[in-house]
Write a protein that holds these residues in place. Sequence first.
Motif, mmCIF file in Angstrom:
data_model
loop_
_atom_site.group_PDB
_atom_site.id
_atom_site.type_symbol
_atom_site.label_atom_id
_atom_site.label_comp_id
_atom_site.label_asym_id
_atom_site.label_seq_id
_atom_site.Cartn_x
_atom_site.Cartn_y
_atom_site.Cartn_z
ATOM 1 N N LEU A 66 0.832 -1.204 0.000
ATOM 2 C CA LEU A 66 0.000 0.000 0.000
ATOM 3 C C LEU A 66 0.867 1.255 0.000
ATOM 4 O O LEU A 66 1.934 1.283 0.612
ATOM 5 C CB LEU A 66 -0.905 0.034 1.235
ATOM 6 N N SER A 67 0.391 2.304 -0.645
ATOM 7 C CA SER A 67 1.070 3.604 -0.593
ATOM 8 C C SER A 67 0.712 4.281 0.731
ATOM 9 O O SER A 67 -0.226 3.862 1.434
ATOM 10 C CB SER A 67 0.621 4.479 -1.756
ATOM 11 N N ALA A 68 1.433 5.333 1.054
ATOM 12 C CA ALA A 68 1.139 6.086 2.278
ATOM 13 C C ALA A 68 -0.285 6.643 2.234
ATOM 14 O O ALA A 68 -0.995 6.633 3.240
ATOM 15 C CB ALA A 68 2.158 7.209 2.469
ATOM 16 N N ASP A 69 -0.734 7.106 1.059
ATOM 17 C CA ASP A 69 -2.100 7.631 0.925
ATOM 18 C C ASP A 69 -3.147 6.546 1.156
ATOM 19 O O ASP A 69 -4.181 6.793 1.781
ATOM 20 C CB ASP A 69 -2.300 8.262 -0.459
ATOM 21 N N GLU A 70 -2.874 5.356 0.655
ATOM 22 C CA GLU A 70 -3.810 4.245 0.850
ATOM 23 C C GLU A 70 -3.885 3.844 2.318
ATOM 24 O O GLU A 70 -4.970 3.562 2.840
ATOM 25 C CB GLU A 70 -3.398 3.046 -0.004
ATOM 26 N N VAL A 71 -2.747 3.849 2.998
ATOM 27 C CA VAL A 71 -2.730 3.531 4.430
ATOM 28 C C VAL A 71 -3.497 4.596 5.202
ATOM 29 O O VAL A 71 -4.306 4.284 6.085
ATOM 30 C CB VAL A 71 -1.286 3.396 4.958
ATOM 31 N N LEU A 72 -3.279 5.859 4.864
ATOM 32 C CA LEU A 72 -3.988 6.948 5.530
ATOM 33 C C LEU A 72 -5.496 6.818 5.336
ATOM 34 O O LEU A 72 -6.264 6.967 6.284
ATOM 35 C CB LEU A 72 -3.489 8.297 5.005
ATOM 36 N N HIS A 73 -5.918 6.486 4.119
ATOM 37 C CA HIS A 73 -7.345 6.305 3.833
ATOM 38 C C HIS A 73 -7.928 5.155 4.668
ATOM 39 O O HIS A 73 -9.002 5.290 5.264
ATOM 40 C CB HIS A 73 -7.549 6.045 2.339
ATOM 41 N N GLU A 74 -7.215 4.036 4.714
ATOM 42 C CA GLU A 74 -7.680 2.887 5.490
ATOM 43 C C GLU A 74 -7.727 3.218 6.984
ATOM 44 O O GLU A 74 -8.663 2.839 7.696
ATOM 45 C CB GLU A 74 -6.776 1.681 5.238
ATOM 46 N N LEU A 75 -6.729 3.958 7.453
ATOM 47 C CA LEU A 75 -6.697 4.368 8.861
ATOM 48 C C LEU A 75 -7.905 5.231 9.203
ATOM 49 O O LEU A 75 -8.577 5.005 10.216
ATOM 50 C CB LEU A 75 -5.396 5.128 9.150
ATOM 51 N N GLU A 76 -8.189 6.206 8.370
ATOM 52 C CA GLU A 76 -9.332 7.085 8.620
ATOM 53 C C GLU A 76 -10.644 6.313 8.628
ATOM 54 O O GLU A 76 -11.519 6.583 9.436
ATOM 55 C CB GLU A 76 -9.350 8.216 7.596
ATOM 56 N N GLN A 77 -10.760 5.320 7.744
ATOM 57 C CA GLN A 77 -11.965 4.490 7.733
ATOM 58 C C GLN A 77 -12.100 3.704 9.046
ATOM 59 O O GLN A 77 -13.199 3.624 9.602
ATOM 60 C CB GLN A 77 -11.949 3.525 6.566
ATOM 61 N N LYS A 78 -11.000 3.126 9.518
ATOM 62 C CA LYS A 78 -11.049 2.351 10.756
ATOM 63 C C LYS A 78 -11.368 3.236 11.954
ATOM 64 O O LYS A 78 -12.179 2.872 12.804
ATOM 65 C CB LYS A 78 -9.740 1.610 10.992
ATOM 66 N N LEU A 79 -10.731 4.397 12.011
ATOM 67 C CA LEU A 79 -10.953 5.289 13.160
ATOM 68 C C LEU A 79 -12.350 5.869 13.150
ATOM 69 O O LEU A 79 -12.977 5.987 14.197
ATOM 70 C CB LEU A 79 -9.896 6.398 13.169
ATOM 71 N N ASN A 80 -12.856 6.235 11.998
ATOM 72 C CA ASN A 80 -14.212 6.796 11.910
ATOM 73 C C ASN A 80 -15.276 5.726 12.125
ATOM 74 O O ASN A 80 -16.336 6.017 12.657
ATOM 75 C CB ASN A 80 -14.420 7.488 10.570
ATOM 76 N N GLY A 81 -14.978 4.505 11.738
ATOM 77 C CA GLY A 81 -15.920 3.408 11.946
ATOM 78 C C GLY A 81 -16.014 2.992 13.388
ATOM 79 O O GLY A 81 -17.022 2.450 13.827
ATOM 80 N N ALA A 82 -14.972 3.296 14.165
ATOM 81 C CA ALA A 82 -14.941 2.906 15.572
ATOM 82 C C ALA A 82 -15.707 3.876 16.455
ATOM 83 O O ALA A 82 -15.943 3.604 17.619
ATOM 84 C CB ALA A 82 -13.483 2.799 16.049
ATOM 85 N N GLN A 83 -16.090 5.018 15.904
ATOM 86 C CA GLN A 83 -16.760 6.025 16.738
ATOM 87 C C GLN A 83 -18.238 5.807 16.777
ATOM 88 O O GLN A 83 -18.894 5.320 15.983
ATOM 89 C CB GLN A 83 -16.486 7.430 16.196
#
Length: 83
Positions: A66-83
Amino acid sequence: MKKIGVEESLTNIQDALTQQGYDVVQLHSEADAQNVDCCIVTGLNSNMLGIDDTSTKASVIEASGLSADEVLHELEQKLNGAQ
């Protein structure tokens, strides 16, 4: 601010997350993963036997391929989904 643990070798991802305002810590041992919101790893130490004996309740993102942008996108999805 979310604290993200990143495997040592993923410096490009560490830099990208820092620029986005995340508190980034390097993962040197299992103890480092105890107080983070998410861990980002290379996947080189993936569990080949299928034993789930994790030391953290945080989400884990495998950055392999994964690129850094793809990791950032996946991270944001996980963090926003956890709220």
